[in-house]
Scaffold this motif. Structure first.
Motif, PDB file in Angstrom:
ATOM      1  N   LEU A 138       0.824  -1.211   0.000  1.00 20.38           N
ATOM      2  CA  LEU A 138       0.000   0.000   0.000  1.00 20.38           C
ATOM      3  C   LEU A 138       0.853   1.254   0.000  1.00 20.38           C
ATOM      4  CD1 LEU A 138      -2.924   0.942   0.077  1.00 20.38           C
ATOM      5  CD2 LEU A 138      -2.702   1.094   2.558  1.00 20.38           C
ATOM      6  N   THR A 169      -8.563   4.239   4.219  1.00 18.37           N
ATOM      7  CA  THR A 169      -7.166   4.422   3.812  1.00 18.37           C
ATOM      8  C   THR A 169      -6.895   5.784   3.199  1.00 18.37           C
ATOM      9  OG1 THR A 169      -7.541   3.529   1.594  1.00 18.37           O
ATOM     10  CG2 THR A 169      -6.996   1.956   3.350  1.00 18.37           C
ATOM     11  N   ARG A 204      -7.086   6.220   0.123  1.00 18.10           N
ATOM     12  CA  ARG A 204      -6.519   5.895  -1.182  1.00 18.10           C
ATOM     13  C   ARG A 204      -7.617   5.591  -2.185  1.00 18.10           C
ATOM     14  NH1 ARG A 204      -1.071   4.347  -0.539  1.00 18.10           N
ATOM     15  NH2 ARG A 204      -1.029   4.460  -2.815  1.00 18.10           N
ATOM     16  N   VAL A 264      -4.923  -3.913   0.939  1.00 16.00           N
ATOM     17  CA  VAL A 264      -5.489  -3.947   2.288  1.00 16.00           C
ATOM     18  C   VAL A 264      -5.432  -5.363   2.857  1.00 16.00           C
ATOM     19  CG1 VAL A 264      -7.641  -3.710   3.598  1.00 16.00           C
ATOM     20  CG2 VAL A 264      -6.962  -1.924   1.990  1.00 16.00           C
ATOM     21  N   CYS A 310      -1.883  -6.161   4.069  1.00 16.44           N
ATOM     22  CA  CYS A 310      -1.572  -5.459   5.327  1.00 16.44           C
ATOM     23  C   CYS A 310      -2.286  -6.097   6.503  1.00 16.44           C
ATOM     24  CB  CYS A 310      -1.954  -3.981   5.211  1.00 16.44           C
ATOM     25  SG  CYS A 310      -0.811  -3.001   4.221  1.00 16.44           S
ATOM     26  N   LEU A 353      -2.039   0.831   6.963  1.00 16.97           N
ATOM     27  CA  LEU A 353      -2.980   1.033   5.859  1.00 16.97           C
ATOM     28  C   LEU A 353      -3.969   2.164   6.116  1.00 16.97           C
ATOM     29  CD1 LEU A 353      -6.047  -0.252   6.525  1.00 16.97           C
ATOM     30  CD2 LEU A 353      -4.792  -2.380   6.284  1.00 16.97           C
ATOM     31  N   MET A 354      -4.100   2.629   7.371  1.00 17.47           N
ATOM     32  CA  MET A 354      -5.053   3.704   7.656  1.00 17.47           C
ATOM     33  C   MET A 354      -4.559   5.031   7.089  1.00 17.47           C
ATOM     34  SD  MET A 354      -7.392   2.036   9.146  1.00 17.47           S
ATOM     35  CE  MET A 354      -8.435   3.294   9.877  1.00 17.47           C
ATOM     36  N   ASP A 355      -5.486   5.918   6.757  1.00 13.13           N
ATOM     37  CA  ASP A 355      -5.161   7.217   6.177  1.00 13.13           C
ATOM     38  C   ASP A 355      -4.199   7.978   7.088  1.00 13.13           C
ATOM     39  OD1 ASP A 355      -7.258   9.762   4.592  1.00 13.13           O
ATOM     40  OD2 ASP A 355      -5.117   9.760   5.026  1.00 13.13           O
TER      41      ASP A 355
END
Length: 949
Positions: A574, A860, A862, A879, A882, A891-893
Motif C-alpha cells: 500500500l 485508507t 486511497r 489492504v 496489510c 494502511l489507515m489514512d
C-alpha cells in the motif's frame, strides 16, 4: 411460577388495570414491564439476553439503570442496537423511569399516546427509527415532568397536536426530519422553559404564530426546510437569550423587523432561500456575537451595510442571490471573516483591497456581478485563500503574476470575463491548485507546456477562448485530472496519444477546433459522445465512425501508464515509498478483461449501429417543447408529441425562479457523471435544487416506462438518500430534479481537501454507517444502486452522508446494455468481478461489492485503483496483505494521525474485505452490514472476533 412472555403480552391489557389497583410491587412491576417490551421486539444481536423473567430485579440487565436506594428502574438506554418491532405498552409499568432512550433502531408502527404520562419521565428519545402515522392528539395531554422529547428522523405525519403547549416543563423539542404538515399551533410558545425547538425538514406551512416572546428562555429555533409564509414576527427580538435562528428554505417575505437587532447573544442567523426584500438595516452591526450570517437567495437590495465591519466575531457571510448594488465592501478584506459569498448580485466597480490585511479570508466568491477593472495584483496579500471565484463579471487585462503567491489556493475561477492575454506559464506555481476555470474569455497564444506541473489539477477548462497551437503532451501527466474542456478555440495538430493514460478522466471536450489525426484509443475515449470531438474536420477514429488512413487498430491497453505491453501488471504494498520486502500484488487480469475487453469487443459494433440509427431518428423529430414565460420554465401550449411537463413527486407544481432560463446553462453546472450533467437552479419558492440532465436521452425507455421507474424510486425516502423532487420527460430530453446537497461529494473530502480539513475517525465511521443504511433502505424497496462510488456520496451541511444517483440503471432498456458498459471506466475498482458487460447481471450483491471498496477507500484515503509508473495498485489486494501481516496501522489514512480506535478499525476493515468477496453469495446483504457496523459502534457483549469470521 412465571408466565411465558407471549402470554404476558396477550394478557397485558388485563394486567395493567389489575396492577394499578393492587398497590405497588416495585420489583415485579419493572421486571414484568421490561419482559413485555422484550417480547415485542426483535433483538438480532441478543443484547437483551440478560433480561430474564426469573430475576428478582432488572438492575443488572443490559441498558438498565436503577435508583440505588429503591432499586426501581430509572434509566432505559437501548440506542443503536438494531432492535425492530413495536413500542410496547409494557414500558408504562416503569413508573419511576426518568430516561427512555430507544434512538437509532428500527422500531415501527404508530406512537403510543400515553408515554409522556409516566409521572417521573424527563427524557424521551426515539430519534432515527421508523415510526409512522400521525402523532396522537393526546400525546402531549399529560406531560408531567418531561423536559426533553426527540422524535426526529421518523416517518410521522399530520399536524402537531394543539395541546403541545401543555408540556410546561419542556426544555427541548425535536420533531425534525418527519412529514408533519398543517399550520403551527399557537400553543407552541407556551413553553416558558423551552430552550431548543427543532421542527426543520417537515412540510409545515402558514404563518409563524404570534406569542413567541413568551418563550423567554429560548436558545435555538430551527424551522428550515418547511413552507412557512408571511412576515417574520417582530416579537422575535424579545428572545434575549437566542443563540441560533434558522428559518432558511421557506417562503417568508417582507422586510426584516428591527427587533432582530436586539438579539445581542445570537451567534448563527440564517434566513436564506426566502422572499425577504428591502434594505439590510444598519442595525445588523449591533448583533455583536454573530459568527455566521446567511441572507442569501432573497430579494434584498441597496448597498451592503458597512456596519457589518463591527461584527468582530463574524467568520462566515453569505449574501449571494440578491440585488445588492455598489462596490465590494472594504470589510471583506479588512475583517477577520474567513468565508464571503456575494455572488449573483449587482455589485460594480473595481475590486479594491483594504491595505495588506485579510489574512483570515479562505473562501471568496464574487461571481455573477458587474465588477470591472483588473484582477487586483495585491490579491497576493490574501495568503490563506483557498477558493477565489470572480467568474461572470466584466474584468479585463491579464492574470497578475502575484497570484502565484497564493500557495494554498485550490480553486481559481475567472471564467466569463473579458480577460485578454496569454495564460501565464508560471500559473502552476500554485501547487495546491485543483480547479482552474478560464473559459469564456479572450485568452490567446498557446497553452503553456508548464501546465503539466499542475499535478493536483482535477478540472481544467480553457474553452471558448482564442488559444492556438498544439495541445501540449504534458497535460497527460495530470493523473488526477477528471475534467478537461478545450472546446471552441483554434487549436491545431493531433491529440496526444498519452491522454489515454489519464486514469481519472471522466469528461473530455475538444470540439470546434482545427485538430487532426486519430482519437486516442482506450475504454474512455472509445465511449466518448461524438459531440465532444465535433467540428474538427481532420479527426478520425471509430468513435467518429471515420476510419484513419493506413492506421491499424490499437490493442486494448489494460495499464494506462505502462510504456510496454510486456510489463507485468504487478502491485507493491500500500505504501510504495517504503523499501519493504513484501511480495507484489498481481492485478486480476480476468477482472480487467471483463470490465474493459468485454465492454469494447462484445458490443462495439452494436454501439455504432444503434447510435447512428437513433441519432438519425432523433434528427427527424421536432424540437422539445420548452417555453420560457415570465422567467419560468413552463409547458408549451403546443400539442406537439415531444412536449413535456414538469412533474413533482408527491403532487404539486414545479416552477423555477427568474433564473430558470439558465436551467441547463454551463454557468449553473455542478458536475458531470456517467449518466448525465448536474445543474443547480432555484425553484420559484426559493428552494435550491439539483437537476440531472440524462446524457442517454435517446436511449431511455418510453414515457410510461420512464415515469413508472422514476415514481418507483422517487417514493423511497430516507435521511441517507438524496431526495427526488420531480422529473421532466420528452422523447429527446429527460430531467430529474433532486434536493440540493451543499456539502460536496465524499471523493472531494477524501482526496482533495487539505490535511487540516481531513475527516476524523468519527466522521468517517458515521459516513460508512450512513451509506450502509441508505443502501439497505434501497434494497428493502427493491432498488439496486448499480453505481456506488465516492463521487455518488454527498455530504450535507452537518456531514450526514446522502447516497445519490440510485436507480438510474433501470431507466435504460434491455437492448442498450452497451450504455452500462460505457460507464464502467468511471467506476473502475468499484465494480464486482461478475459484472461482465456481455452478460450484465445487476444484483444487490454488486452494490455490496462497491460498498466494500468504498469502506476501504474511506479508511485508507486511497483510490480504489492507482496507476504508478510500473505498477497498478488495487486497493482491496493491498489492504488484504496489510491485514494478514498485522500492519493495520500502516494502511489507515495518514491524515488521521493515528487518532482512531483500533478495536473499531480492525472489524470495519474486515467488513470491507468480506463485502468484496469474489463469490457474490459470500457477501453479506446490506441489512447485515448495518447490524455489524452498529455492533462495532456499541460492542458490549460481542467479542470482536465474533463480528467477522
Amino acid at each position: 411460577m412465571t408466565l411465558p412472555s407471549f402470554l404476558v403480552v396477550s394478557l397485558l391489557p388485563f394486567l395493567l388495570p389489575f396492577l394499578a389497583q393492587s398497590g405497588p410491587n416495585p420489583l415485579n412491576d419493572d421486571v414484568l414491564g421490561l419482559i413485555v417490551f422484550k417480547a415485542d421486539v426483535s433483538d438480532p444481536f441478543s443484547h437483551l439476553s440478560s433480561w430474564n423473567e426469573d430475576s428478582d430485579h432488572p438492575c443488572n440487565w443490559y441498558g438498565v439503570s436503577c435508583d440505588l436506594k429503591s432499586n426501581r428502574v430509572t434509566h432505559l438506554a437501548l440506542t443503536n442496537l438494531s432492535l425492530s418491532g413495536k413500542l410496547s405498552r409494557g414500558l408504562l409499568l416503569l413508573q419511576y423511569l426518568t430516561t427512555l432512550d430507544l434512538s437509532r433502531n428500527n422500531l415501527t408502527g404508530p406512537l403510543q399516546p400515553d408515554f409522556l404520562r409516566l409521572q417521573n419521565l424527563q427524557t424521551l428519545d426515539l430519534t432515527a427509527n421508523s415510526l409512522s402515522g400521525s402523532l396522537p392528539s393526546s400525546f402531549f395531554e399529560q406531560c408531567r415532568s418531561v423536559q426533553s422529547v426527540s422524535l426526529a428522523s421518523n416517518g410521522l405525519l399530520g399536524p402537531i397536536p394543539g395541546n403541545v403547549g401543555n408540556c410546561l416543563s419542556l426544555a427541548s423539542l425535536n420533531l425534525s426530519y418527519n412529514q408533519f404538515s398543517d399550520v403551527l399551533p399557537s400553543s407552541l410558545w407556551n413553553f416558558v422553559g423551552l430552550r431548543s425547538l427543532d421542527l426543520s425538514n417537515n412540510d409545515l406551512f402558514g404563518t409563524i404564530p404570534p406569542g413567541m416572546n413568551a418563550s423567554i428562555n429560548m436558545r435555538v429555533i430551527n424551522l428550515r426546510n418547511n413552507r412557512f409564509t408571511g412576515q417574520l414576527p417582530g416579537e422575535i427580538g424579545d428572545l434575549a437569550l437566542l443563540k441560533s435562528l434558522d428559518l432558511s428554505n421557506n417562503l417568508l417575505n417582507g422586510t426584516l423587523p428591527d427587533s432582530i437587532g436586539r438579539l445581542a447573544t445570537c451567534q448563527y442567523l440564517s434566513l436564506s432561500s426566502n422572499l425577504f426584500s428591502g434594505l439590510v438595516p444598519i442595525w445588523i452591526g449591533g448583533m455583536r456575537s454573530l459568527e455566521s450570517l446567511d441572507l442569501s437567495w432573497n430579494k434584498f437590495s441597496g448597498e451592503i451595510p458597512s456596519s457589518i465591519n463591527h461584527l468582530q466575531f463574524l467568520r462566515e457571510v453569505r449574501l449571494s442571490g440578491n440585488s445588492f448594488t455598489g462596490g465590494v465592501p472594504t470589510w471583506v478584506f479588512a475583517s477577520g471573516v474567513e468565508l464571503v459569498s456575494i455572488s449573483d448580485n449587482m455589485l460594480n466597480g473595481a475590486i479594491e483591497l483594504a491595505g495588506k490585511s485579510g489574512s483570515a479570508l479562505r473562501f471568496l466568491d464574487l461571481s455573477g456581478n458587474a465588477l470591472s477593472g483588473w484582477v487586483p495584483p495585491d490579491v497576493s496579500y490574501l495568503k490563506n485563500l483557498q477558493l477565489l471565484n470572480l467568474s461572470r463579471n466584466l474584468l479585463s487585462g491579464d492574470i497578475p503574476a502575484t497570484i502565484g503567491d497564493l500557495k494554498l489556493l485550490e480553486a481559481l475561477d475567472l471564467s466569463s470575463n473579458n480577460l485578454n492575454h496569454t495564460i501565464p506559464s508560471d500559473i502552476c506555481e500554485l501547487a495546491s491548485l485543483k480547479v482552474l476555470n478560464l473559459e469564456k474569455n479572450s485568452f490567446y497564444g498557446e497553452i503553456p507546456i508548464q501546465i503539466g506541473k499542475c499535478t493536483s489539477l482535477t478540472s481544467l477548462d480553457l474553452s471558448e477562448n482564442s488559444l492556438t497551437g498544439q495541445i501540449p503532451m504534458s497535460i497527460s501527466k495530470l493523473t488526477k485530472l477528471q475534467r478537461l474542456d478545450l472546446s471552441q478555440n483554434k487549436l491545431t495538430g493531433e491529440l496526444p496519444k498519452q491522454l489515454s493514460s489519464c486514469p481519472q478522466l471522466t469528461y473530455f471536450n475538444v470540439s470546434h477546433n482545427q485538430l487532426t489525426g486519430g482519437v486516442p484509443s482506450g475504454t474512455f475515449f472509445d465511449s466518448l459522445p461524438p459531440s465532444s470531438l465535433s467540428d474538427n474536420a481532420g479527426l478520425c477514429g471509430s468513435v467518429l465512425n471515420k476510419s484513419c488512413p493506413a492506421v491499424m487498430p490499437k490493442p486494448i491497453v489494460l495499464n494506462p501508464n505502462s510504456s510496454s505491453s510486456n510489463n507485468p501488471l504487478t502491485q507493491p504494498n500500500l505504501n510504495p515509498t517504503k523499501n519493504l520486502h513484501h511480495k507484489k500484488i498481481i492485478l486480476s487480469i480476468s477482472t480487467l478483461v471483463a470490465i474493459g475487453g468485454a465492454a469494447i469487443i462484445a458490443v462495439g459494433i452494436l454501439t455504432i449501429t444503434v447510435l447512428n440509427f437513433r441519432v438519425r431518428s432523433n434528427k427527424s423529430q421536432p424540437a422539445t417543447a420548452f417555453d420560457l414565460s415570465d422567467g419560468y420554465l413552463t409547458q408549451s401550449p403546443r400539442s406537439d408529441a415531444n412536449s413535456g411537463k414538469l412533474v413533482r413527486i408527491g403532487g404539486g407544481d414545479l416552477e423555477f425562479s427568474a433564473a430558470g432560463h439558465a436551467l441547463l446553462n454551463k454557468d449553473c453546472e455542478l458536475g458531470r457523471g456517467g449518466f448525465g450533467t448536474v445543474y443547480k437552479t432555484v425553484l420559484r419558492d426559493g428552494q435550491p435544487v439539483a437537476i440531472k440532465k440524462l446524457t442517454v436521452s435517446s436511449l431511455v425507455k418510453s414515457k410510461d416506462d420512464f415515469e413508472r421507474e422514476v415514481h418507483s424510486f422517487g417514493k423511497v425516502k430516507h435521511c441517507n438518500l438524496v431526495g427526488l423532487k420531480g422529473y421532466y420527460w420528452t422523447s429527446s430530453l429527460q430531467l430529474l430534479i433532486y434536493e440540493y446537497i451543499p456539502g460536496g461529494n465524499l471523493h472531494k473530502h477524501l482526496h482533495e481537501s487539505p490535511a487540516s480539513d481531513s475527516l476524523s475517525w468519527l466522521e468517517r465511521f458515521d459516513i460508512i454507517l450512513g451509506v450502509a443504511r441508505g443502501l439497505a433502505h434501497l434494497h428493502r424497496h427493491g432498488v439496486v444502486h448499480y453505481n456506488i462510488k465516492s463521487t455518488n456520496v454527498l455530504l450535507d451541511g452537518s456531514g450526514e452522508p446522502k447516497v445519490a444517483d440510485y436507480g438510474l440503471a433501470k431507466l435504460l432498456p434491455m437492448l442498450d446494455r452497451y450504455v452500462l458498459c460505457s460507464k464502467i471506466q468511471s467506476a473502475l475498482g468499484y465494480m464486482a468481478p461478475e459484472f461482465a458487460c456481455k452478460t450484465v447481471k445487476i444484483t444487490e450483491k454488486c452494490d455490496v461489492f462497491g460498498f466494500g471498496v468504498l469502506v476501504m477507500e474511506i479508511l485508507t484515503g486511497r483510490r480504489p485503483v492507482e496507476y504508478l509508473e510500473d505498477d497498478v495498485v488495487v486497493l482491496g489486494d493491498a489492504v488484504r496483505v496489510c491485514l494478514e501481516e498485522g500492519r493495520v496501522e500502516e494502511l489507515m489514512d495518514p491524515r488521521l494521525g493515528g487518532d482512531f480506535p483500533l478495536e473499531e478499525a480492525v472489524p470495519v476493515v474486515k467488513l470491507g474485505l468480506v463485502c468484496t468477496s469474489q463469490v457474490p453469495s459470500n457477501r453479506p446483504d446490506m441489512c447485515e452490514v448495518v447490524k455489524i457496523l452498529e455492533v462495532v459502534r456499541s460492542p458490549q457483549g460481542t467479542p470482536e472476533e465474533e463480528l467477522l469470521v
